[in-house]
Motif scaffolding. Structure first.
Motif, PDB file in Angstrom:
ATOM      1  N   ILE A 188       0.831  -1.218   0.000  1.00 12.70           N
ATOM      2  CA  ILE A 188       0.000   0.000   0.000  1.00 12.70           C
ATOM      3  C   ILE A 188       0.864   1.267   0.000  1.00 12.70           C
ATOM      4  O   ILE A 188       0.548   2.243  -0.664  1.00 12.70           O
ATOM      5  N   GLN A 189       1.965   1.233   0.729  1.00 12.90           N
ATOM      6  CA  GLN A 189       2.751   2.466   0.884  1.00 12.90           C
ATOM      7  C   GLN A 189       3.616   2.816  -0.317  1.00 12.90           C
ATOM      8  O   GLN A 189       3.789   3.991  -0.627  1.00 12.90           O
ATOM      9  N   GLU A 190       4.207   1.822  -0.952  1.00 11.50           N
ATOM     10  CA  GLU A 190       5.205   2.091  -1.991  1.00 11.50           C
ATOM     11  C   GLU A 190       5.234   0.977  -3.019  1.00 11.50           C
ATOM     12  O   GLU A 190       4.899  -0.163  -2.699  1.00 11.50           O
ATOM     13  N   GLU A 191       5.652   1.296  -4.227  1.00 10.93           N
ATOM     14  CA  GLU A 191       5.870   0.267  -5.243  1.00 10.93           C
ATOM     15  C   GLU A 191       7.351  -0.118  -5.287  1.00 10.93           C
ATOM     16  O   GLU A 191       7.696  -1.277  -5.492  1.00 10.93           O
ATOM     17  N   ASP A 192       8.200   0.885  -5.069  1.00  9.16           N
ATOM     18  CA  ASP A 192       9.648   0.697  -5.196  1.00  9.16           C
ATOM     19  C   ASP A 192      10.190  -0.093  -3.990  1.00  9.16           C
ATOM     20  O   ASP A 192      10.128   0.385  -2.852  1.00  9.16           O
ATOM     21  N   PRO A 193      10.755  -1.283  -4.238  1.00  9.71           N
ATOM     22  CA  PRO A 193      11.264  -2.093  -3.113  1.00  9.71           C
ATOM     23  C   PRO A 193      12.366  -1.399  -2.320  1.00  9.71           C
ATOM     24  O   PRO A 193      12.537  -1.667  -1.129  1.00  9.71           O
ATOM     25  N   ASN A 194      13.125  -0.499  -2.989  1.00 11.64           N
ATOM     26  CA  ASN A 194      14.138   0.282  -2.247  1.00 11.64           C
ATOM     27  C   ASN A 194      13.483   1.071  -1.129  1.00 11.64           C
ATOM     28  O   ASN A 194      13.971   1.095   0.004  1.00 11.64           O
ATOM     29  N   GLU A 195      12.382   1.727  -1.476  1.00  9.01           N
ATOM     30  CA  GLU A 195      11.662   2.561  -0.504  1.00  9.01           C
ATOM     31  C   GLU A 195      11.011   1.703   0.583  1.00  9.01           C
ATOM     32  O   GLU A 195      11.033   2.063   1.761  1.00  9.01           O
ATOM     33  N   ILE A 196      10.442   0.579   0.168  1.00  9.39           N
ATOM     34  CA  ILE A 196       9.800  -0.310   1.154  1.00  9.39           C
ATOM     35  C   ILE A 196      10.838  -0.809   2.152  1.00  9.39           C
ATOM     36  O   ILE A 196      10.601  -0.829   3.360  1.00  9.39           O
ATOM     37  N   TYR A 197      12.007  -1.182   1.623  1.00  7.43           N
ATOM     38  CA  TYR A 197      13.079  -1.681   2.486  1.00  7.43           C
ATOM     39  C   TYR A 197      13.506  -0.607   3.489  1.00  7.43           C
ATOM     40  O   TYR A 197      13.731  -0.898   4.668  1.00  7.43           O
ATOM     41  N   GLU A 198      13.596   0.637   3.006  1.00  6.80           N
ATOM     42  CA  GLU A 198      13.982   1.743   3.900  1.00  6.80           C
ATOM     43  C   GLU A 198      12.947   1.924   5.016  1.00  6.80           C
ATOM     44  O   GLU A 198      13.303   2.195   6.160  1.00  6.80           O
ATOM     45  N   ILE A 199      11.676   1.821   4.657  1.00  5.49           N
ATOM     46  CA  ILE A 199      10.611   1.949   5.672  1.00  5.49           C
ATOM     47  C   ILE A 199      10.795   0.864   6.737  1.00  5.49           C
ATOM     48  O   ILE A 199      10.732   1.125   7.931  1.00  5.49           O
ATOM     49  N   LEU A 200      11.053  -0.358   6.282  1.00  4.42           N
ATOM     50  CA  LEU A 200      11.228  -1.476   7.220  1.00  4.42           C
ATOM     51  C   LEU A 200      12.451  -1.265   8.117  1.00  4.42           C
ATOM     52  O   LEU A 200      12.405  -1.537   9.318  1.00  4.42           O
ATOM     53  N   LEU A 201      13.532  -0.763   7.522  1.00  9.80           N
ATOM     54  CA  LEU A 201      14.753  -0.524   8.307  1.00  9.80           C
ATOM     55  C   LEU A 201      14.522   0.536   9.377  1.00  9.80           C
ATOM     56  O   LEU A 201      15.196   0.555  10.401  1.00  9.80           O
ATOM     57  N   ASP A 202      13.556   1.402   9.117  1.00  5.89           N
ATOM     58  CA  ASP A 202      13.217   2.467  10.057  1.00  5.89           C
ATOM     59  C   ASP A 202      12.299   1.954  11.183  1.00  5.89           C
ATOM     60  O   ASP A 202      11.713   2.743  11.936  1.00  5.89           O
ATOM     61  N   ASN A 203      12.177   0.626  11.283  1.00  9.30           N
ATOM     62  CA  ASN A 203      11.289  -0.014  12.287  1.00  9.30           C
ATOM     63  C   ASN A 203       9.828   0.395  12.140  1.00  9.30           C
ATOM     64  O   ASN A 203       9.083   0.479  13.114  1.00  9.30           O
ATOM     65  N   THR A 204       9.429   0.675  10.899  1.00  4.65           N
ATOM     66  CA  THR A 204       8.032   1.000  10.622  1.00  4.65           C
ATOM     67  C   THR A 204       7.459  -0.154   9.797  1.00  4.65           C
ATOM     68  O   THR A 204       8.174  -0.779   9.015  1.00  4.65           O
ATOM     69  N   SER A 205       6.180  -0.404   9.982  1.00  4.07           N
ATOM     70  CA  SER A 205       5.577  -1.535   9.268  1.00  4.07           C
ATOM     71  C   SER A 205       5.121  -1.129   7.870  1.00  4.07           C
ATOM     72  O   SER A 205       4.859   0.042   7.602  1.00  4.07           O
ATOM     73  N   VAL A 206       5.037  -2.113   6.980  1.00  4.35           N
ATOM     74  CA  VAL A 206       4.460  -1.910   5.641  1.00  4.35           C
ATOM     75  C   VAL A 206       3.292  -2.881   5.488  1.00  4.35           C
ATOM     76  O   VAL A 206       3.240  -3.917   6.149  1.00  4.35           O
ATOM     77  N   ARG A 207       2.353  -2.509   4.623  1.00  5.21           N
ATOM     78  CA  ARG A 207       1.142  -3.312   4.476  1.00  5.21           C
ATOM     79  C   ARG A 207       0.982  -3.805   3.045  1.00  5.21           C
ATOM     80  O   ARG A 207       1.118  -3.025   2.100  1.00  5.21           O
ATOM     81  N   TYR A 208       0.698  -5.067   2.900  1.00  5.15           N
ATOM     82  CA  TYR A 208       0.427  -5.659   1.587  1.00  5.15           C
ATOM     83  C   TYR A 208      -1.029  -6.137   1.542  1.00  5.15           C
ATOM     84  O   TYR A 208      -1.545  -6.663   2.531  1.00  5.15           O
ATOM     85  N   ILE A 209      -1.621  -5.953   0.394  1.00  2.00           N
ATOM     86  CA  ILE A 209      -2.981  -6.453   0.168  1.00  2.00           C
ATOM     87  C   ILE A 209      -2.994  -7.209  -1.171  1.00  2.00           C
ATOM     88  O   ILE A 209      -2.023  -7.148  -1.926  1.00  2.00           O
ATOM     89  N   TYR A 210      -4.091  -7.908  -1.447  1.00  2.00           N
ATOM     90  CA  TYR A 210      -4.296  -8.422  -2.799  1.00  2.00           C
ATOM     91  C   TYR A 210      -4.580  -7.230  -3.694  1.00  2.00           C
ATOM     92  O   TYR A 210      -5.365  -6.349  -3.311  1.00  2.00           O
ATOM     93  N   ASN A 211      -3.970  -7.204  -4.860  1.00  2.00           N
ATOM     94  CA  ASN A 211      -4.274  -6.124  -5.790  1.00  2.00           C
ATOM     95  C   ASN A 211      -5.777  -6.116  -6.086  1.00  2.00           C
ATOM     96  O   ASN A 211      -6.377  -7.169  -6.283  1.00  2.00           O
ATOM     97  N   GLU A 212      -6.361  -4.951  -6.068  1.00  3.76           N
ATOM     98  CA  GLU A 212      -7.785  -4.744  -6.357  1.00  3.76           C
ATOM     99  C   GLU A 212      -8.722  -5.285  -5.277  1.00  3.76           C
ATOM    100  O   GLU A 212      -9.909  -5.477  -5.510  1.00  3.76           O
ATOM    101  N   GLN A 213      -8.180  -5.555  -4.099  1.00  3.59           N
ATOM    102  CA  GLN A 213      -9.049  -5.919  -2.968  1.00  3.59           C
ATOM    103  C   GLN A 213      -8.435  -5.317  -1.712  1.00  3.59           C
ATOM    104  O   GLN A 213      -7.328  -5.678  -1.331  1.00  3.59           O
ATOM    105  N   MET A 214      -9.142  -4.417  -1.075  1.00  5.11           N
ATOM    106  CA  MET A 214      -8.541  -3.635   0.011  1.00  5.11           C
ATOM    107  C   MET A 214      -8.274  -4.438   1.279  1.00  5.11           C
ATOM    108  O   MET A 214      -7.370  -4.140   2.038  1.00  5.11           O
ATOM    109  N   LEU A 215      -9.082  -5.440   1.516  1.00  5.33           N
ATOM    110  CA  LEU A 215      -8.945  -6.219   2.746  1.00  5.33           C
ATOM    111  C   LEU A 215      -9.022  -7.714   2.451  1.00  5.33           C
ATOM    112  O   LEU A 215      -9.706  -8.085   1.497  1.00  5.33           O
TER     113      LEU A 215
END
Lengths: 185, 72
Positions: free
Chosen positions: A74-101
């Protein structure tokens, strides 16, 4: 043959996601979904996952396979950016494409408590969900000592009732002491 | 909390006494909640500014996903 009505949306989502992650690194499912998979009758829309801290290259491979299997962050497409978010001890969220929950909320292990859970991870047959969970006694300790909301206290109570024979009070006490030292000081 | 805890005791006892039926009821409860939430979000998409509300509500930052929602 299994009918559609027997399909559990959260279980299927969780198992599909975890099967992909397991090919790349160790993970555990923690908190609310452990309780719900153990029969607690409360709703949830997200599943919490802790990943062992992996290299950027390894994470790229994981993200690539998740994308190839129709999961999207949900937060980012670029894995570089997602990895940085994770390194910052912040969570990232994945969903099925085209289904919010539902959604999978993942973060890297950040301290000895997270790493202990990953190292001692286990499958819990009573849940009927074929994924690795964190330690049951530590889950109770977290909910009673750290999170403490009415929902979390009720979750802990459910785990105590449902897994009566597996509960180890000495372990819970030890974990609570560790939580005081590592998370509450 | 006492009422909640009393219900938890009742429910765990129910699970133990009905090992072949409780899971089906539990699954229906969980599925219905997810389906209702997804339906509400889909309904939101059809309202005025609903797409922007959804993006804000779900804190969506992925540009591809935002584009996909706006094209919906």
């Amino acid at each position: 043959m299994r009918s559609i009505s027997d399909t559990n949306i959260l279980k299927d989502f969780c198992e599909k996601f975890c099967n992909i992650v397991e090919k790349h690194c160790k993970y555990i499912i923690v908190s609310g979904y452990l309780v719900i998979a153990s029969g607690r009758s409360r709703g949830t829309e997200d599943i919490d996952m802790i990943l062992e801290k992996v290299s950027k290259a390894k994470f790229f491979q994981l993200h690539k396979e998740l994308r190839a299997n129709n999961f999207i962050c949900i937060q980012e497409e670029d894995p570089n950016e997602i990895y940085e978010i994770l390194l910052d001890n912040t969570s990232v969220r994945y969903i099925y494409n085209e289904q919010m929950l539902p959604e999978m909320e993942l973060k890297f292990a950040k301290d000895i408590l997270d790493q202990f859970q990953i190292d001692s991870r286990t499958k819990i047959s009573e849940t009927n969900v074929n994924v690795y969970f964190g330690d049951l006694n530590l889950a109770i300790a977290f909910k009673e000592e750290y999170l403490k909301s009415d929902k979390d206290l009720a979750d802990a109570k459910h785990l105590r009732l449902f897994f009566k024979e597996k509960i180890n009070e000495d372990k819970i006490k030890g974990f609570k002491k560790l939580i005081q030292e590592k998370r509450l000081k | 909390m006492k009422k909640t805890f009393d219900f938890l005791e009742y429910w765990v006892e129910y699970i133990q006494k009905n090992p072949n039926t409780w899971r089906k009821q539990h699954t229906k409860f969980l599925n219905d909640q997810i389906k209702m939430s997804n339906q509400a979000l889909n309904n939101l998409l059809k309202t005025k500014d609903g797409k922007l509300k959804l993006i804000e509500l779900r804190n969506i930052k992925n540009k591809n996903l935002i584009e996909q929602i706006l094209k919906h």
